[in-house]
Every structure is written in C-alpha cells, then in structure tokens.
Design a protein around this motif. Structure first.
Motif, short mmCIF file in Angstrom:
data_model
loop_
_atom_site.label_atom_id
_atom_site.label_comp_id
_atom_site.label_asym_id
_atom_site.label_seq_id
_atom_site.Cartn_x
_atom_site.Cartn_y
_atom_site.Cartn_z
N TYR A 1 -5.12 2.40 -6.77
CA TYR A 1 -4.85 1.03 -6.31
C TYR A 1 -4.49 1.02 -4.82
O TYR A 1 -3.85 0.09 -4.34
CB TYR A 1 -3.71 0.42 -7.15
N GLY A 2 -4.87 2.08 -4.13
CA GLY A 2 -4.66 2.12 -2.68
C GLY A 2 -3.21 2.28 -2.28
O GLY A 2 -2.83 1.93 -1.16
N ILE A 3 -2.40 2.83 -3.19
CA ILE A 3 -0.96 2.91 -2.90
C ILE A 3 -0.56 4.37 -2.68
O ILE A 3 -0.90 5.24 -3.49
CB ILE A 3 -0.14 2.36 -4.09
N LYS A 4 0.16 4.62 -1.61
CA LYS A 4 0.63 5.98 -1.36
C LYS A 4 2.04 6.17 -1.92
O LYS A 4 2.90 5.31 -1.77
CB LYS A 4 0.67 6.25 0.15
N LEU A 5 2.23 7.31 -2.52
CA LEU A 5 3.55 7.65 -3.07
C LEU A 5 4.39 8.35 -1.98
O LEU A 5 3.95 9.31 -1.36
CB LEU A 5 3.37 8.62 -4.25
N TYR A 6 5.60 7.83 -1.79
CA TYR A 6 6.57 8.46 -0.88
C TYR A 6 7.80 8.85 -1.69
O TYR A 6 8.07 8.27 -2.74
CB TYR A 6 7.02 7.47 0.20
N ASP B 1 4.01 18.15 -10.82
CA ASP B 1 2.83 17.86 -11.64
C ASP B 1 2.86 16.42 -12.15
O ASP B 1 1.86 15.71 -12.11
CB ASP B 1 2.74 18.83 -12.83
N LYS B 2 4.00 16.04 -12.61
CA LYS B 2 4.11 14.67 -13.13
C LYS B 2 3.98 13.64 -11.99
O LYS B 2 3.39 12.58 -12.16
CB LYS B 2 5.46 14.52 -13.84
N LEU B 3 4.53 14.03 -10.84
CA LEU B 3 4.38 13.13 -9.70
C LEU B 3 2.92 12.98 -9.32
O LEU B 3 2.47 11.92 -8.88
CB LEU B 3 5.17 13.66 -8.49
N ARG B 4 2.18 14.05 -9.50
CA ARG B 4 0.74 14.00 -9.20
C ARG B 4 0.05 12.95 -10.09
O ARG B 4 -0.77 12.16 -9.64
CB ARG B 4 0.12 15.38 -9.42
N THR B 5 0.42 12.96 -11.37
CA THR B 5 -0.19 11.98 -12.29
C THR B 5 0.13 10.57 -11.81
O THR B 5 -0.73 9.68 -11.80
CB THR B 5 0.38 12.18 -13.72
N MET B 6 1.37 10.39 -11.42
CA MET B 6 1.77 9.07 -10.93
C MET B 6 1.02 8.72 -9.64
O MET B 6 0.47 7.62 -9.49
CB MET B 6 3.28 9.08 -10.67
N ALA B 7 0.97 9.68 -8.73
CA ALA B 7 0.32 9.44 -7.43
C ALA B 7 -1.15 9.12 -7.63
O ALA B 7 -1.72 8.30 -6.91
CB ALA B 7 0.49 10.66 -6.52
N ASP B 8 -1.78 9.74 -8.61
CA ASP B 8 -3.20 9.46 -8.87
C ASP B 8 -3.40 8.02 -9.35
O ASP B 8 -4.34 7.35 -8.95
CB ASP B 8 -3.76 10.42 -9.94
N ILE B 9 -2.50 7.58 -10.21
CA ILE B 9 -2.60 6.18 -10.65
C ILE B 9 -2.45 5.26 -9.44
O ILE B 9 -3.24 4.34 -9.24
CB ILE B 9 -1.52 5.87 -11.71
N PHE B 10 -1.45 5.55 -8.63
CA PHE B 10 -1.22 4.72 -7.44
C PHE B 10 -2.44 4.73 -6.52
O PHE B 10 -2.86 3.71 -5.99
CB PHE B 10 0.01 5.21 -6.66
N GLU B 11 -2.98 5.93 -6.33
CA GLU B 11 -4.11 6.06 -5.40
C GLU B 11 -5.28 5.18 -5.83
O GLU B 11 -6.01 4.64 -5.00
CB GLU B 11 -4.54 7.53 -5.36
N ASN C 1 0.80 -1.23 0.00
CA ASN C 1 0.00 0.00 0.00
C ASN C 1 0.84 1.29 0.00
O ASN C 1 0.30 2.37 0.25
CB ASN C 1 -0.99 0.01 1.17
N ALA C 2 2.14 1.16 -0.26
CA ALA C 2 2.97 2.37 -0.30
C ALA C 2 4.24 2.07 -1.08
O ALA C 2 4.69 0.92 -1.13
CB ALA C 2 3.34 2.80 1.12
N THR C 3 4.81 3.10 -1.68
CA THR C 3 6.06 2.89 -2.41
C THR C 3 6.90 4.17 -2.42
O THR C 3 6.37 5.26 -2.54
CB THR C 3 5.79 2.40 -3.85
N VAL C 4 8.20 3.96 -2.25
CA VAL C 4 9.15 5.07 -2.34
C VAL C 4 9.86 4.89 -3.67
O VAL C 4 10.56 3.90 -3.85
CB VAL C 4 10.21 5.01 -1.22
N ILE C 5 9.70 5.81 -4.58
CA ILE C 5 10.16 5.53 -5.94
C ILE C 5 11.63 5.85 -6.19
O ILE C 5 12.17 5.43 -7.20
CB ILE C 5 9.28 6.25 -7.00
N ASN C 6 12.26 6.62 -5.30
CA ASN C 6 13.66 6.99 -5.59
C ASN C 6 14.61 6.53 -4.49
O ASN C 6 14.23 6.35 -3.33
CB ASN C 6 13.79 8.49 -5.83
N ASN C 7 15.85 6.38 -4.89
CA ASN C 7 16.94 5.87 -4.05
C ASN C 7 17.08 6.69 -2.76
O ASN C 7 16.98 7.92 -2.78
CB ASN C 7 18.24 5.97 -4.88
N VAL C 8 17.37 5.98 -1.68
CA VAL C 8 17.64 6.66 -0.40
C VAL C 8 18.91 7.51 -0.47
O VAL C 8 19.07 8.45 0.31
CB VAL C 8 17.76 5.66 0.77
#
Ligand code: GCV
Length: 672
Positions: free
Chosen positions: A222-227, A210-220, A187-194
């Motif tokens: 599917y119940g996934i939060k973008l970190y 803005d682009k992250l928003r598009t990605m976050a909407d797709i994730f949302e 239900n969550a994902t961190v997309i970039n390297n620590v």
C-alpha cells in the motif's frame, strides 16, 4: 471482524449517473505483473464498485502492448506513463467511455485509484474528469505511541493492534489499517512509542525482524514504509556496551551492524524515529555530544540503504522550579536546535511539534519553523486528543492544523508559510513533511469516538494537499462515512466545524493552556500544573494572569520570531487575542477588543461553551434513526461525557477566577 472500515465502508449510492464507464478494468505496460500494489489497487476498486454501485467489474489484466491498451474504449485503465509528475502523483481523466488513471509509479496508480473511489463514494460525477495531482509533502507519516504490552501512551481508543504481550500482531487488521491510511495518502508509519522501553528496544533485533518483515510487506503493498522508534541507549541496553556515545567507535559499529541486519531482512525499511534527551530518555547530552552528533551517527548507518533518521525536537527541562520566572519551556526547542542549523546530514529530519509547548488547544506556532534554513523539517501534530478532549469530547482538529500551515514565518522573502517550509518548497528540500501522533486503537471504530475518525482522515488528506479547506475535508469524510442524507450531512458538518472553538471556550482561556489533571491530562484542574516541575504555568494572582514572554520584561521568547511577528506578539495591543495570555500577563479588568474585560470574557466563554455542547448534543439527537444505531448510541454516550466535562470546566474555571479576582459576573450567573 471486530471492527468497522470507517470511511472505507463503501455505502451504497442510488442513481449514480456515470455507471456506464465503470465496467472493465485494463492494466497494461510498465506494470510489474506480480505487483502487490496494483493487485491491491484493483481489489479495492472491485470492492468499492461492488458495494457502492453494485457493479461487478470485468478485469482484463496486463495488456502488454500500449497501442492495444489505448484502443480499449470502455472501462478504467491503469497506465504507467512518463509524465511530469512526482513519483506519487497521478493523472485522472475521462475520455469517451473510459477513465484513465496514469502515473509514473505503481504507488501513483494506487493513489489515483483511491482518488477515483473517493469521488464515486461521495457521489461525485466522473464525467469530464481531468485531474493532475502531486502530494504537497513527500513524507506523510503516522506516529503510534504503542507499547509492546499492548497499551498505548495517550491512547483513547482501546489497545494496540500492533502489539500484545511483547509480541507483534499481524492479521487482517494490519491490512485494513494499511488500506485505511493509504486511501488518504499516508506513506509511512512508526508503529512503536517514542518512549522506547523494555522489549521495544529489541524490535531492531532478530527477535522481531521476521514478523516485522511480514508487516512491512503488507504495508509496502500500500505504498507505506515501516519505521521504528529506536532507543538511543540500545548499544548499552541490548548490545552489552558500556556507553551509547555517538562518537564511540564500538557504538558506531554496533548501529552499523544492527541497521545492516534490519535491511537484510526488511529491504523496504524506512528508518528510525528518535526521542533523545527528553523527559528522561537517553541521548547524546550524557556524553557531552550534540543532537547533531547523535542524529548523524544513526543517519550514517541508515544512509547506504536509503533510510531516514527522524529526530524529535521535543527537548526541554522537565525539572523546572515554578518559582523561576525566567526559564521558559516555550523557548527550549529553539534554544536547543537553532545552533545546529546546517549541521545535520541530508537524511536527517528534525520533527518539530506544532507549538512550543505540547499540543494545547491553542498555541502559537513553534518559532523553529521560521528559523531553521538548512535543516529538513517535519511538522508534528497530534491527532490523539491528549489535551483536546481525549476522544471523549469531539474536537475536529483540521482547522487548527490549517491555521498552523497558513502561518507566515517571514523566514524568507517572497513567502514562507509553514506549509511551504515543511513541504520543502521554501528551501528546496526533499526529506520533509508532516507527522501525526495518531488516534487509533483496537476499538471497533478505531478511534473511540466515531466522529474523530475525521481527524485521522483529515491528517492524511491535509498532508497530501495542504490547500484543502477544513470544510472540504470534513464534507468528504462525512459523505464517505454516513449514508446519503442531507440532514445527517449538515448536522455532522456543523458539529465538526465548531467543535475546536467550543472545546477552547470551556477549557483554558486565550492561549494559556494546561489547567488539566496531572498525568491523565483529561478534565479540569486549574492549579494542576501550577506548582510543578514541568514549566507549564498560568501565573494567576488577584490582579491578573498570563505568562510574560516579551523581550522587554519577560522570558524573551517573543524574540525567537522573525519580524514583523515578533513585534506583533511583543505588544499586547497587536498580539492576537486568542494568544494574549500565552504572551502577556494581563489584568482582569483589561478590555479586550470586544469591549469586555478579561474576567468577563472568561465567564462568558465558559458559559457559552457549555451551551454549545448542549446544542451539539441536541443536534446529534436529531439524527436518531437516520444514522446506524450503533454509531448513534456510541456518539450519544460521548456527548454525555463531554457535557459533564464541559460543566466541570465551566464551574471550576469560573469559580477559581472569581475567587482570585473578586470580580462579579456582570450577568449575575451562578458561580460557586
Ligand atoms: C510519548 C507529552 C506526553 C507524553 C509524550 C510526550 C512526547 O509529554 O504527555 O506522553 O510521550 O509528550 O511527545 O514525547
């Protein structure tokens, strides 16, 4: 499409007995009419039923009236209820000719839908279903170590599917990724390297939001939060400030503004993951501040929006002198964080690697899990096989993670297994869970080695339900991945279940770890890290080997465990043998419980490990013509690499210890 769908391939099943209840779908009351989650759930059902059973469903959407919906006698009904379930939990039951999926939230309905699909895809009966499930862990998160140039740190399956040339990629694969991981409950994902460097520091700015928003909407959907992983020194590197001191007013304001801006663009944003004061990354130590100061400052910026701050405990001295026998890297996480227990805000979570070193094939559990009592924790495991064969060698890791979860820490009387600590049960915490450094990339099959997609699948399933067995998870994955054929199922199951112990046999013995090539971490190099600054030594000499971590004579690391674990590890007679060299310096002629000497054990396991790989490769060969030819060829090629790796490990390790000890192999086999 240049990739497959892994376990969502939805292979056809013949003679499925319960077809008749799978026709119509009704959705009613409580469901938001334009809910992306419900739309996605129903689309998935439609796709799955078509492919698996060749059923075209007849959708009847949005029956507002509960009574009317209740009167529907056939089909699948998704229903928002008010039951005693966690937010993401669901009920699945069969009543007459209908299947009910009930949940308190749309996300729960999505998980219920995937659960139903999973059962059908495995050919399980759905008659008399009566299931109630809640996730064991609230946070089930993936960590991608993807860089913005498209490379992946410790990535073994191609390039990033999130980034290319400092730009974000949002395309069909983004959605298929979300489907894949949501289907197993992540239900969550961190997309970039620590390790946040260069343009990645700017991910938190308008350049990318803005682009992250598009990605976050797709994730949302599917119940996934973008970190995001954030750079602790961002106020300096992109904010123009002269410091990133967590107690500095300008720094605090800078982060407040930054976070406000993120949430104005991405209301569903999850929060930050931070690697600080670790392996050269900036952190609060520079300003004489603590990790609690650093974490709380960021957490307070996130708090008004419900965001979480995940702070990693992978903090140690990476400038050690190998001559120094007292400094012990294994001690570091505990020593750095134990004094801060209770000092972190509620929305801070400490993310702790499963062991005290770094994802070796065998390590004891990190003693921090049994020590922190007033701090939220996430258990971090690594699906990316950095030290376990790099997805060239097959290594099914669920049995390892199960052992970790089952470990009793004795932190609290009445039971405090790691699974209960990280689920928040032991200390009644909400913000807890499990994280996996993921093993995905843009390879056709997502994970390089087709068989290790089971680790991604397994992480999701295990973090949802830590009680599942390794075997059950493997079976599920196999049944959904391969066509119906018992020969295939049995052979793959056998390969997966023994693969971790096989890898352990031909690599570093009895918990000592390392012995790998520096930097790449693939392939054998017994002294590769022996005289280095990383704190990773085997201390072999002509008489014996191992690191003395006892309280009595060694580094004192053992003292970080609660009793009776501390005493168990302190004495070599009671120390679990698979960890003997992690805790003790042992002579080559020491007799193990098998009656073998240590040196003979090393020789035997290394010869055996290679034989086991030969057997696994042969079993796979027997599947020619039974599995799809592309999968067959890819996996065969990986077994070839694994065999040559295993032989190299066998010969170098055996030769090294033969030369050090001067002791012959009792069986007179070839040692160089
Ligand atoms: C992302 C190990 C790896 C590094 C990794 C680090 C970490 O040291 O080799 O590549 O950095 O762990 O977990 O932060």
């Amino acid at each position: 499409m240049n990739y497959n769908q892994c376990w969502l391939n939805y292979n056809p099943i013949s003679n499925y007995p319960d077809k008749e209840v799978l026709s119509d779908i009704a959705i009613f009351t409580g469901v938001n009419k334009s809910s992306a989650i419900i739309e996605n759930a129903v689309n998935e059902l439609e796709l799955a039923l078509k492919r698996i059973l060749n059923i075209t469903i007849n959708r009847q959407q949005h029956i507002e009236d509960a009574k009317q919906a209740d009167a529907i006698q056939t089909g699948i009904i998704l229903m928002i209820t008010n039951s005693e379930l966690k937010d993401e939990g669901f009920i699945l039951k069969q009543e007459g000719n209908r299947i009910l999926i009930q949940a308190n939230t749309e996300q729960g309905l999505l998980y219920g839908t995937f659960d139903l699909i999973r059962r059908i895809a495995q050919g399980d009966r759905i008659k008399e279903l009566d299931i109630r499930q809640n996730p064991k862990n609230n946070i089930r998160i993936l960590n991608h170590w993807d860089n913005m140039d498209g490379s992946i740190e410790r990535g073994y399956s191609g390039k990033s599917f999130f980034f290319e040339n400092e730009e974000l990629l949002v395309n069909d694969r983004t959605r298929d990724y979300a489907r894949l991981i949501a289907s197993v409950g992540i239900n969550a994902t961190v997309i970039n390297n620590v390790n946040v460097r260069g343009a990645a520091s700017e991910l938190v700015t308008d350049r990318y939001l803005d682009k992250l928003r598009t990605m976050a909407d797709i994730f949302e959907g599917y119940g996934i939060k973008l970190y995001l992983s954030a750079n602790f020194a961002a106020p300096i590197e992109i904010g123009g400030l002269s410091v990133s001191d967590p107690l500095d007013k300008d720094v605090i304001n800078w982060w407040d503004k930054c976070v406000r801006n993120i949430y104005s663009k991405i209301p569903s944003f999850g929060g930050f993951l931070i690697k600080a004061d670790s392996e050269g990354r900036p952190g609060p130590f520079t300003y004489g501040r603590t990790h609690a100061d650093g974490a709380n400052m960021l957490a307070r910026a996130l708090k008004p929006y419900g965001g979480l701050l995940i702070w990693r405990c992978f903090v140690y001295n990476c400038q050690q002198d190998w001559r120094d026998y007292k400094t012990d890297r294994a001690r570091a996480a505990y020593d750095n964080f134990i004094g801060l227990d209770g000092k972190f805000d509620d929305n801070v979570i400490l993310q702790i690697k499963n062991g005290p070193m770094d994802f070796q094939v065998r390590e004891p559990v990190s003693p921090l899990f049994g020590a922190l009592k007033n701090t939220n924790m996430i258990l971090e495991v690594q699906a990316a096989q950095e030290y376990t064969g790099q997805q060239r060698d097959v290594c099914y890791l669920i049995p390892m993670w199960k052992e970790i979860l089952e470990f009793e820490t004795y932190s609290k009387s009445g039971g405090s297994k790691i699974s209960n600590i990280v689920s928040g049960n032991t200390y009644n915490q909400l913000n807890c869970g499990m994280a996996a450094v993921t093993n995905t990339g843009n390879d056709y099959n997502w994970t390089g080695h087709d068989l290790v997609a089971s680790n991604l699948y397994g992480f999701g399933r295990l973090s949802w339900d830590t009680e599942l067995s390794s075997e059950q998870i493997a079976r599920e994955w196999i049944l959904q991945t391969f066509p119906q054929d018992e020969r295939v199922h049995n052979a793959v199951l056998d390969i997966l279940l023994k693969s971790w112990s096989v890898y352990e046999k031909y690599t570093s013995p009895l918990g000592i770890g390392w012995m790998v090539n520096p930097h790449s971490h693939y392939g054998v190099n017994v002294d590769g890290y022996e005289y280095d600054r990383w704190g990773t030594y085997h201390r072999a000499d002509r008489d014996g080997m191992g690191v003395d971590r006892t309280v009595k004579n060694g580094t004192g690391y053992v003292g970080q465990y609660n009793e009776p674990n501390a005493s168990m590890y302190e004495n070599k007679e009671t120390c679990p043998e698979e960890l003997l060299l992690f805790f003790h310096y042992i002579r080559y002629d020491y007799r193990l419980s098998s009656g073998k000497t240590l040196i003979q054990h090393i020789y035997d396991t290394h010869f055996e490990g290679v034989e086991d790989v030969i057997k696994m490769a042969k079993d796979w060969e027997g599947l020619k013509g039974l599995v799809a030819s592309d999968i067959y060829e890819r996996v065969s090629a990986r077994f070839e690499m694994q065999l040559s790796n295993a032989k190299e490990w066998r010969d170098r390790v055996n030769t090294y210890f033969y030369r050090k000890s001067g002791k012959n192999d009792e069986k007179g086999r070839k040692i160089y």
